[in-house]
Design an enzyme around this catalytic site. Structure first.
Site, PDB file in Angstrom:
ATOM      1  N   CYS A  51       0.834  -1.212   0.000  1.00 28.06           N
ATOM      2  CA  CYS A  51       0.000   0.000   0.000  1.00 28.06           C
ATOM      3  C   CYS A  51       0.858   1.248   0.000  1.00 28.06           C
ATOM      4  O   CYS A  51       1.700   1.440   0.880  1.00 28.06           O
ATOM      5  CB  CYS A  51      -0.925  -0.003   1.219  1.00 28.06           C
ATOM      6  SG  CYS A  51      -1.897   1.509   1.380  1.00 28.06           S
ATOM      7  N   ARG A  54      -0.022   4.838   2.993  1.00 30.05           N
ATOM      8  CA  ARG A  54       0.033   4.604   4.433  1.00 30.05           C
ATOM      9  C   ARG A  54       0.356   5.804   5.309  1.00 30.05           C
ATOM     10  O   ARG A  54       0.397   5.687   6.528  1.00 30.05           O
ATOM     11  CB  ARG A  54       1.040   3.476   4.726  1.00 30.05           C
ATOM     12  CG  ARG A  54       0.523   2.126   4.314  1.00 30.05           C
ATOM     13  CD  ARG A  54       1.556   1.054   4.538  1.00 30.05           C
ATOM     14  NE  ARG A  54       2.473   0.898   3.417  1.00 30.05           N
ATOM     15  CZ  ARG A  54       3.634   0.251   3.480  1.00 30.05           C
ATOM     16  NH1 ARG A  54       4.034  -0.265   4.632  1.00 30.05           N
ATOM     17  NH2 ARG A  54       4.399   0.142   2.410  1.00 30.05           N
ATOM     18  N   TRP A 223      -9.041   5.401  -0.015  1.00 28.75           N
ATOM     19  CA  TRP A 223      -9.622   5.954  -1.246  1.00 28.75           C
ATOM     20  C   TRP A 223      -8.792   5.461  -2.415  1.00 28.75           C
ATOM     21  O   TRP A 223      -7.711   4.907  -2.238  1.00 28.75           O
ATOM     22  CB  TRP A 223      -9.665   7.483  -1.204  1.00 28.75           C
ATOM     23  CG  TRP A 223      -8.363   8.126  -0.839  1.00 28.75           C
ATOM     24  CD1 TRP A 223      -7.250   8.279  -1.638  1.00 28.75           C
ATOM     25  CD2 TRP A 223      -8.024   8.721   0.421  1.00 28.75           C
ATOM     26  NE1 TRP A 223      -6.255   8.924  -0.947  1.00 28.75           N
ATOM     27  CE2 TRP A 223      -6.700   9.211   0.305  1.00 28.75           C
ATOM     28  CE3 TRP A 223      -8.724   8.898   1.631  1.00 28.75           C
ATOM     29  CZ2 TRP A 223      -6.040   9.858   1.372  1.00 28.75           C
ATOM     30  CZ3 TRP A 223      -8.056   9.539   2.667  1.00 28.75           C
ATOM     31  CH2 TRP A 223      -6.751  10.004   2.537  1.00 28.75           C
ATOM     32  N   GLU A 228      -5.067   2.876 -10.242  1.00 25.45           N
ATOM     33  CA  GLU A 228      -5.663   1.548 -10.011  1.00 25.45           C
ATOM     34  C   GLU A 228      -6.809   1.315 -10.993  1.00 25.45           C
ATOM     35  O   GLU A 228      -7.032   0.203 -11.461  1.00 25.45           O
ATOM     36  CB  GLU A 228      -6.213   1.435  -8.584  1.00 25.45           C
ATOM     37  CG  GLU A 228      -5.180   1.598  -7.495  1.00 25.45           C
ATOM     38  CD  GLU A 228      -5.824   1.390  -6.123  1.00 25.45           C
ATOM     39  OE1 GLU A 228      -6.234   2.401  -5.507  1.00 25.45           O
ATOM     40  OE2 GLU A 228      -5.936   0.234  -5.682  1.00 25.45           O
TER      41      GLU A 228
END
Ligand code: ARG
Length: 356
Positions: A51, A54, A223, A228
Site C-alpha cells: 500500500c 500509508r 480511497w 488503479e
C-alpha cells in the site's frame, strides 16, 4: 501486545500478559481490549507493504463489531460501512471488524474480494461482459440464486456472506449505498464509451491478524489512487481491456506498437479518471502526490525508529513509474504482524471456487 505497550503505553504489560495467558489457558484464545483492536488494525495498515497510501495510517477509523457473526447482521453492517466510508464523496478510511475465529468456531467470512465488485458475464459467443476478474464469484452468486442483474458491463454483485455455522448467503447492496462515477474526458466527448467505476475500494477478503487472533471478516477501505482504475482495472487486457477503444476514440494509429498508442491511451484514460472523480467530488489520489506522501511516511516512520517495509513492484505506479520518486530506491520487504493476510482459501472463495 508488546508492540502495543511499547508504542502506546496503555498500562502494566506484565499484568496484561498474565491476564491473556490465563484466558488462553481457560478458553484457547483471548479477547483484545478495544484499544488493542484499534491499535492492531491501524498497525496492520502500517504494515501493508503493497500500500502506497500509508501516510494516514493513524487516521483509520475502527468499528468494533466483534459481537456480530451471523450473515444477515454482517451484510447489514457492510452496507453501513459503505455509506459511512463514502461520506457523500469525502472518502473516509474505515475498517469494520466482525467476530474472530475461535477454537472450534470459525468467524464469519465475506466471499467477495471487495464489497463493491462488478459482475463478469460470459458472452454466448465467447468473451466477457463486465469484469473478467469476477467471473467466478458471479457464477457462484448465480448458483446461489442471483438473477444476474441488469446485464450491463457494470452490474454490482450481491454480497456473498457466510455467517458463523452457516453456508454462504446472498445479500443485494442497495443502490444508494454504492456511489459510482461516470468516467468522462476533460476535453473530448467520451459518453459513448459508457465508462464508470465505483468510489470506494473496500477489501473484504483479507484476514486481519493481530497477536495471533484472526478476524476473517474485517472489510477495510481507503480511497482510490487513479492509476488503479485507469491503468489497471479499465486497461489490463484480462480486465476491461479498454485501450483499443480509447485509442480509437482519440483517433490514434493502433497498427504499430511503436506509435506508442497504448501509452498515449493510458495517459488520457488516467486523465479522464482523475478529472471525473474530481468533478463528482469524490476523493481520488494521483500517483505523483501519493508517491511524495509515501516517502514523507517513510521519513516520518524512520524518525520514530521504524523501518517501512514495501513491495517495490506494488508501490511503483503502473504508469510513469520513473517520473515518481518511489521508483528510484529500494525497500525492505519483510512481512510484519499485525497484518492483513490473503490466504489461499480466501483467494479461492473470491474466485467462487468450492462449495455448492
Ligand atoms: N486495486 C484495487 C482496485 O482497483 C483496490 C486495492 C486497494 N486500493 C486502495 N486504494 N485502498 O479495486
Amino acid at each position: 501486545m508488546r508492540l502495543h505497550h511499547a508504542e502506546e503505553r496503555p498500562g502494566d504489560l506484565a499484568a496484561r500478559l498474565r491476564e491473556v495467558r490465563d484466558e488462553i489457558d481457560a478458553t484457547g484464545t483471548y479477547r483484545h481490549t478495544p484499544r488493542e483492536l484499534v491499535f492492531g488494525a491501524r498497525v496492520a495498515w502500517r504494515n501493508s507493504n503493497r500500500c502506497i497510501g500509508r501516510l494516514y495510517w493513524r487516521s483509520l477509523a475502527v468499528r468494533d463489531l466483534r459481537y456480530l457473526g451471523d450473515a444477515e447482521s454482517v451484510a447489514d453492517a457492510c452496507v453501513d460501512h459503505l455509506r459511512h466510508a463514502t461520506g457523500g464523496g469525502r472518502i473516509r478510511p474505515l475498517i469494520s471488524v466482525f467476530a474472530p475465529d475461535t477454537p472450534g468456531r470459525p468467524g464469519p467470512r465475506i466471499w467477495n474480494e471487495q464489497l463493491v465488485r462488478y459482475a463478469g458475464h460470459p458472452r454466448p459467443g465467447g468473451g466477457v461482459l463486465g469484469d473478467p476478474r469476477n467471473l467466478g464469484i458471479t457464477a457462484l452468486a448465480r448458483r446461489l440464486g442471483w438473477s444476474g442483474g441488469p446485464g450491463t458491463p457494470f452490474d454490482v454483485l450481491p454480497l456473498v456472506v457466510q455467517g458463523r455455522d452457516d453456508k454462504p448467503r446472498l445479500f443485494d447492496l442497495p443502490a444508494d449505498a454504492v456511489l459510482e462515477v461516470d468516467i468522462l474526458h476533460p476535453d473530448d466527448d467520451w459518453t459513448s464509451l459508457g465508462l464508470r467505476w465505483h468510489a470506494v475500494p473496500a477489501l473484504s477478503g483479507m484476514c486481519l491478524e493481530i497477536g495471533g487472533v484472526r478476524y476473517p471478516a474485517a472489510p477495510f477501505n481507503g480511497w482510490y489512487l487513479g492509476t488503479e482504475i485507469g491503468a489497471r482495472n479499465l486497461a489490463d487486457t484480462d480486465r476491461y481491456d479498454l485501450l483499443p477503444a480509447v485509442a480509437a476514440r482519440l483517433g490514434l494509429d493502433t497498427g504499430d506498437d511503436r506509435s506508442l498508442w497504448k501509452d498515449r491511451a493510458l495517459v488520457e484514460l488516467n486523465r479522464a479518471v482523475l478529472h471525473s472523480y474530481d468533478r463528482a467530488g469524490v476523493t481520488v489520489a494521483d500517483h505523483h502526490t501519493e508517491s511524495r506522501r509515501f516517502l514523507a511516511h517513510v521519513d516520518r516512520e524512520q524518525a520514530r525508529g521504524r523501518a517501512v517495509g514495501a513491495d517495490w513492484s506494488w508501490i511503483v505506479p503502473p504508469i510513469s513509474g520513473s517520473a515518481t520518486p518511489v521508483f528510484h530506491r529500494t525497500y525492505p520487504s519483510t512481512a510484519e504482524r499485525p497484518g492483513f493476510v490473503l490466504d489461499a482459501e480466501a483467494r479461492a472463495r473470491a474466485r467462487g471456487a468450492g462449495l455448492v
